[in-house]
Write an enzyme that holds these catalytic residues in place. Structure first.
Site, PDB file in Angstrom:
ATOM      1  N   HIS A  67      43.137  28.055  94.409  1.00 21.53           N
ATOM      2  CA  HIS A  67      44.187  29.036  94.688  1.00 21.53           C
ATOM      3  C   HIS A  67      44.418  28.982  96.185  1.00 21.53           C
ATOM      4  O   HIS A  67      43.794  28.185  96.873  1.00 21.53           O
ATOM      5  CB  HIS A  67      43.730  30.428  94.247  1.00 21.53           C
ATOM      6  CG  HIS A  67      42.397  30.792  94.822  1.00 21.53           C
ATOM      7  ND1 HIS A  67      42.248  31.314  96.082  1.00 21.53           N
ATOM      8  CD2 HIS A  67      41.136  30.635  94.341  1.00 21.53           C
ATOM      9  CE1 HIS A  67      40.964  31.490  96.335  1.00 21.53           C
ATOM     10  NE2 HIS A  67      40.256  31.080  95.308  1.00 21.53           N
ATOM     11  N   ASP A 126      37.276  38.676  91.227  1.00 23.83           N
ATOM     12  CA  ASP A 126      37.718  37.569  92.074  1.00 23.83           C
ATOM     13  C   ASP A 126      38.443  36.501  91.238  1.00 23.83           C
ATOM     14  O   ASP A 126      37.912  36.040  90.235  1.00 23.83           O
ATOM     15  CB  ASP A 126      36.469  36.975  92.745  1.00 23.83           C
ATOM     16  CG  ASP A 126      36.756  36.222  94.022  1.00 23.83           C
ATOM     17  OD1 ASP A 126      37.688  35.400  94.029  1.00 23.83           O
ATOM     18  OD2 ASP A 126      36.022  36.439  95.003  1.00 23.83           O
ATOM     19  N   ASP A 152      35.767  33.633  89.812  1.00 24.55           N
ATOM     20  CA  ASP A 152      36.215  32.686  90.837  1.00 24.55           C
ATOM     21  C   ASP A 152      35.319  31.449  90.877  1.00 24.55           C
ATOM     22  O   ASP A 152      35.809  30.324  90.946  1.00 24.55           O
ATOM     23  CB  ASP A 152      36.218  33.372  92.206  1.00 24.55           C
ATOM     24  CG  ASP A 152      36.831  32.489  93.283  1.00 24.55           C
ATOM     25  OD1 ASP A 152      38.040  32.204  93.186  1.00 24.55           O
ATOM     26  OD2 ASP A 152      36.105  32.073  94.199  1.00 24.55           O
ATOM     27  N   ASP A 196      41.546  39.865  94.218  1.00 22.53           N
ATOM     28  CA  ASP A 196      41.850  39.416  95.578  1.00 22.53           C
ATOM     29  C   ASP A 196      42.971  38.380  95.593  1.00 22.53           C
ATOM     30  O   ASP A 196      43.653  38.202  96.591  1.00 22.53           O
ATOM     31  CB  ASP A 196      40.585  38.852  96.239  1.00 22.53           C
ATOM     32  CG  ASP A 196      39.912  37.770  95.399  1.00 22.53           C
ATOM     33  OD1 ASP A 196      40.196  37.667  94.180  1.00 22.53           O
ATOM     34  OD2 ASP A 196      39.091  37.025  95.957  1.00 22.53           O
ATOM     35  N   HIS A 215      36.799  27.747  89.988  1.00 25.15           N
ATOM     36  CA  HIS A 215      36.819  26.607  90.913  1.00 25.15           C
ATOM     37  C   HIS A 215      36.118  25.386  90.341  1.00 25.15           C
ATOM     38  O   HIS A 215      36.573  24.268  90.508  1.00 25.15           O
ATOM     39  CB  HIS A 215      36.111  26.973  92.224  1.00 25.15           C
ATOM     40  CG  HIS A 215      36.968  27.761  93.155  1.00 25.15           C
ATOM     41  ND1 HIS A 215      38.139  27.269  93.675  1.00 25.15           N
ATOM     42  CD2 HIS A 215      36.827  29.006  93.665  1.00 25.15           C
ATOM     43  CE1 HIS A 215      38.681  28.188  94.474  1.00 25.15           C
ATOM     44  NE2 HIS A 215      37.911  29.251  94.474  1.00 25.15           N
ATOM     45  N   ASN A 261      40.072  32.601 104.741  1.00 20.45           N
ATOM     46  CA  ASN A 261      38.608  32.662 104.695  1.00 20.45           C
ATOM     47  C   ASN A 261      38.017  32.204 106.017  1.00 20.45           C
ATOM     48  O   ASN A 261      36.965  32.667 106.437  1.00 20.45           O
ATOM     49  CB  ASN A 261      38.068  31.781 103.565  1.00 20.45           C
ATOM     50  CG  ASN A 261      38.231  32.431 102.197  1.00 20.45           C
ATOM     51  OD1 ASN A 261      38.468  33.636 102.097  1.00 20.45           O
ATOM     52  ND2 ASN A 261      38.113  31.635 101.153  1.00 20.45           N
ATOM     53  N   LYS A 282      29.591  37.885  97.048  1.00 19.01           N
ATOM     54  CA  LYS A 282      30.101  37.269  98.287  1.00 19.01           C
ATOM     55  C   LYS A 282      30.075  38.250  99.451  1.00 19.01           C
ATOM     56  O   LYS A 282      30.609  39.357  99.342  1.00 19.01           O
ATOM     57  CB  LYS A 282      31.557  36.817  98.090  1.00 19.01           C
ATOM     58  CG  LYS A 282      31.744  35.726  97.056  1.00 19.01           C
ATOM     59  CD  LYS A 282      33.201  35.276  97.039  1.00 19.01           C
ATOM     60  CE  LYS A 282      33.431  34.224  95.965  1.00 19.01           C
ATOM     61  NZ  LYS A 282      34.840  33.787  95.913  1.00 19.01           N
ATOM     62  N   ASP A 283      29.552  37.812 100.584  1.00 21.63           N
ATOM     63  CA  ASP A 283      29.531  38.659 101.779  1.00 21.63           C
ATOM     64  C   ASP A 283      30.949  39.086 102.166  1.00 21.63           C
ATOM     65  O   ASP A 283      31.212  40.255 102.461  1.00 21.63           O
ATOM     66  CB  ASP A 283      28.820  37.941 102.949  1.00 21.63           C
ATOM     67  CG  ASP A 283      29.321  36.529 103.242  1.00 21.63           C
ATOM     68  OD1 ASP A 283      30.357  36.112 102.686  1.00 21.63           O
ATOM     69  OD2 ASP A 283      28.661  35.833 104.055  1.00 21.63           O
ATOM     70  N   THR A 337      40.196  34.535  99.235  1.00 21.53           N
ATOM     71  CA  THR A 337      39.288  35.650  98.937  1.00 21.53           C
ATOM     72  C   THR A 337      39.191  36.689 100.053  1.00 21.53           C
ATOM     73  O   THR A 337      39.299  37.888  99.810  1.00 21.53           O
ATOM     74  CB  THR A 337      37.878  35.092  98.657  1.00 21.53           C
ATOM     75  OG1 THR A 337      37.960  34.272  97.494  1.00 21.53           O
ATOM     76  CG2 THR A 337      36.877  36.199  98.419  1.00 21.53           C
TER      77      THR A 337
HETATM   78 ZN   LIG Z   1      38.213  31.250  95.209  1.00 21.23          ZN
END
Ligand SMILES: [Zn+2]
Length: 553
Positions: free
Chosen positions: A491, A40, A302, A347, A306, A100, A153-154, A79
């Protein structure tokens, strides 16, 4: 064709006489296991910067067939959309996962993997995704094939798994790896092993609090440098100040702080690898009657990007961690001793916190997202004489008009907002949804030749996309960090720093080759489908990449 023993011997002798290059094996036809890895926020820039430093799994993978600069070609580089592209071969305009989260026609904020019509707000599944995945295709074509997905992450696990997966797992704070009956089977055979994994992990943590951030190597420590991001000073040291005290207290396992730092640390990717390895062993992936698919998305890069940016010592430590995690995963895959095909991509890309980026390019700037959106709302309220904020939420990049506006007012809001946005110095382009919808892309246009408007078209869905898209300057950071842990970078833009990602293919015996062609992430699914010996049963946007005779003639 049957070959005589003598002909076989002659053939073997001829092969032995060929130079080493020609001996390198083509991709395995119908491998028993396909492993699709996403890292990610693994931008092409990050890959290029750290490529010489990888010693473990990433070093193995980049010594296969590498497209160092591949493309997530679309404009909304988030993502959920990015993961929805990887194993479907469709742009977000086709997967329907354009962001998202989006606002539906009634103005309801809709998370991409929420389940429409489900009363349980915790339900998660692929119901909003309009297409199927590689795993679904193989399962339809070959009875006995299996598909599993794992991520922190789901939204990453679910969109790579597809509609008919055998097990879809993600990390839930305070619980560990979990699933939802809407994402795939939630039978004891699926949830039991996850429960056992979590119980063992939490018992271990209870016995001895984990070191979430390892001590930095010399190379990483050299990158430690203080900065002020927004209004927040950071020391730049590892462990970062946001991790201080995370394992303090007898009940630290229950604390929000600990649960947050588990994600925002190199620990998360290690846990993801541990769980995936456990899954490979207990399901004996690769030993079924057909081709199994395992999708693994590593989220740590990721989370770190962030909260701490991608240009400091923290990301250096994180890159060492994801390299190790992938190395352990590959070891478990190879230990199955079956023909395997491994693919790695991302991603979306990303960029560093604007202040540190500015040291390199003299350009990058930070945008106070909330203040900007409030200014727009306030100016339009006054200009149009309305008593409600014309836009939902406060995202100035993706503007949804409040459905309380009737058709006539909506048109006035659109016109006024577009004129207002075009006067803002930090905004480069403003596009109306009608303009995006009407944009044409000539077939075969390579991803590096698409205009920003065309990139946005690849993210466009008439029911889900915003009414207006504002394109801010390249490498903008959004939001003003004020306290430890606030987002410092991100991003999501149409710019190449968010679109360019590596695409790597590796199998035992592959001959190392770097390719300059701008391959697209939509090419991955048709390529892997061909290797698995099937044709995608549905239209795809990408095309088969020739890795050595694998594509249909
Ligand atoms: Zn992100």
């Amino acid at each position: 064709m049957q070959r005589s023993p003598m002909k076989k011997l002659i053939l073997a002798a001829m092969l032995a006489a060929l130079p080493a290059a020609a001996q390198a094996g083509p991709p395995p036809a119908r491998p028993k296991l396909i492993v699709a890895i996403s890292v990610d926020q693994f931008s092409a820039e990050l890959f290029a910067r750290y490529r010489p430093t990888y010693r473990k799994g990433l070093r193995t993978l980049w010594r296969g067939i590498a497209y160092p600069v591949g493309y997530q070609s679309h404009g909304g580089t988030e993502t959920c959309p990015g993961h929805s592209v990887i194993l479907t071969g469709r742009y977000p305009a086709g997967t329907g996962i354009v962001a998202n989260a989006w606002y539906d026609a009634a103005g309801n904020d809709t998370y991409c993997v929420s389940v429409p019509g489900q009363s349980d707000p915790k339900a998660r599944g692929p119901q909003n995704m309009r297409v199927t995945t590689l795993g679904d295709w193989i399962k339809t074509a070959e009875p006995g094939a299996r598909t599993f997905a794992v991520s922190a992450k789901d939204r990453a696990a679910i969109t790579m798994a597809g509609k008919h997966a055998d097990g879809v797992y993600w990390w839930e704070d305070g619980t560990g790896f979990t699933t939802s009956p809407s994402a795939g089977p939630a039978t004891p055979a699926v949830t039991g092993p996850a429960g056992a994994f979590n119980a063992a992990l939490f018992a271990q943590w209870r016995a001895a609090p984990p070191t979430l951030w390892p001590r930095p190597s010399k190379r990483c420590a050299a990158l430690q440098k203080p900065y002020v991001f927004g209004e927040m000073p950071i020391t730049g040291r590892v462990p970062p100040e946001m991790a201080a005290g995370a394992t303090d207290g007898a009940d630290f396992l229950q604390s929000r702080h600990f649960q947050d730092i588990v994600r925002v640390s190199p620990t998360m990717d290690g846990l993801t690898a541990d769980f995936a390895i456990d899954l490979i062993r207990r399901e004996r992936l690769g030993h079924g009657p057909a081709t199994d698919v395992l999708a693994v998305s590593f989220s740590g890069t990721d989370y770190v990007g962030h909260r701490l940016g991608n240009g400091g010592a923290e990301m250096c430590v994180q890159q060492e961690a994801v390299d190790r995690a992938i190395g352990r995963l590959l070891k478990a895959v190879r230990a199955q001793r079956v023909p395997v095909m491994v693919m790695l991509t991302a991603d979306h890309g990303g960029t560093d916190a604007a202040e540190r980026q500015h040291d390199h390019d003299g350009q990058a700037a930070r945008v106070d997202r909330t203040a900007f959106a409030k200014r727009l709302d306030a100016d339009l309220r006054q200009q149009l004489g309305i008593d409600f904020d014309p836009f939902l939420g406060n995202d100035p990049e993706q503007l949804y008009i409040d459905p309380r506006a009737d058709k006539a007012l909506e048109a006035r809001i659109r016109a006024a907002a577009i004129a207002w946005l075009r006067q803002q110095p930090e905004v480069r382009e403003v596009h109306d949804s009608g303009e995006i919808a009407a944009t044409v892309i000539a077939p075969g246009t390579p991803p590096d030749r698409l205009t920003n408007l065309q990139r946005l078209k690849l993210s466009y869905d008439s029911e889900r996309s915003p009414d207006i898209v504002a394109v801010f300057a390249e490498r903008s950071s959004f939001g003003i960090p004020r306290k430890t842990g606030d987002y410092v970078a991100g991003h999501g833009s149409v710019w190449n720093h968010d679109r360019q990602v590596p695409i790597l293919f590796w199998w035992p015996g592959v001959k190392r080759q770097d390719r300059a062609a701008p391959a697209q992430v939509v090419d991955i699914a048709p390529t892997l489908a061909a290797i698995a010996g099937i044709a995608p049963p549905v239209p795809v946007d990408g095309q088969c990449l020739d890795l050595g005779g694998n594509c249909p003639k």
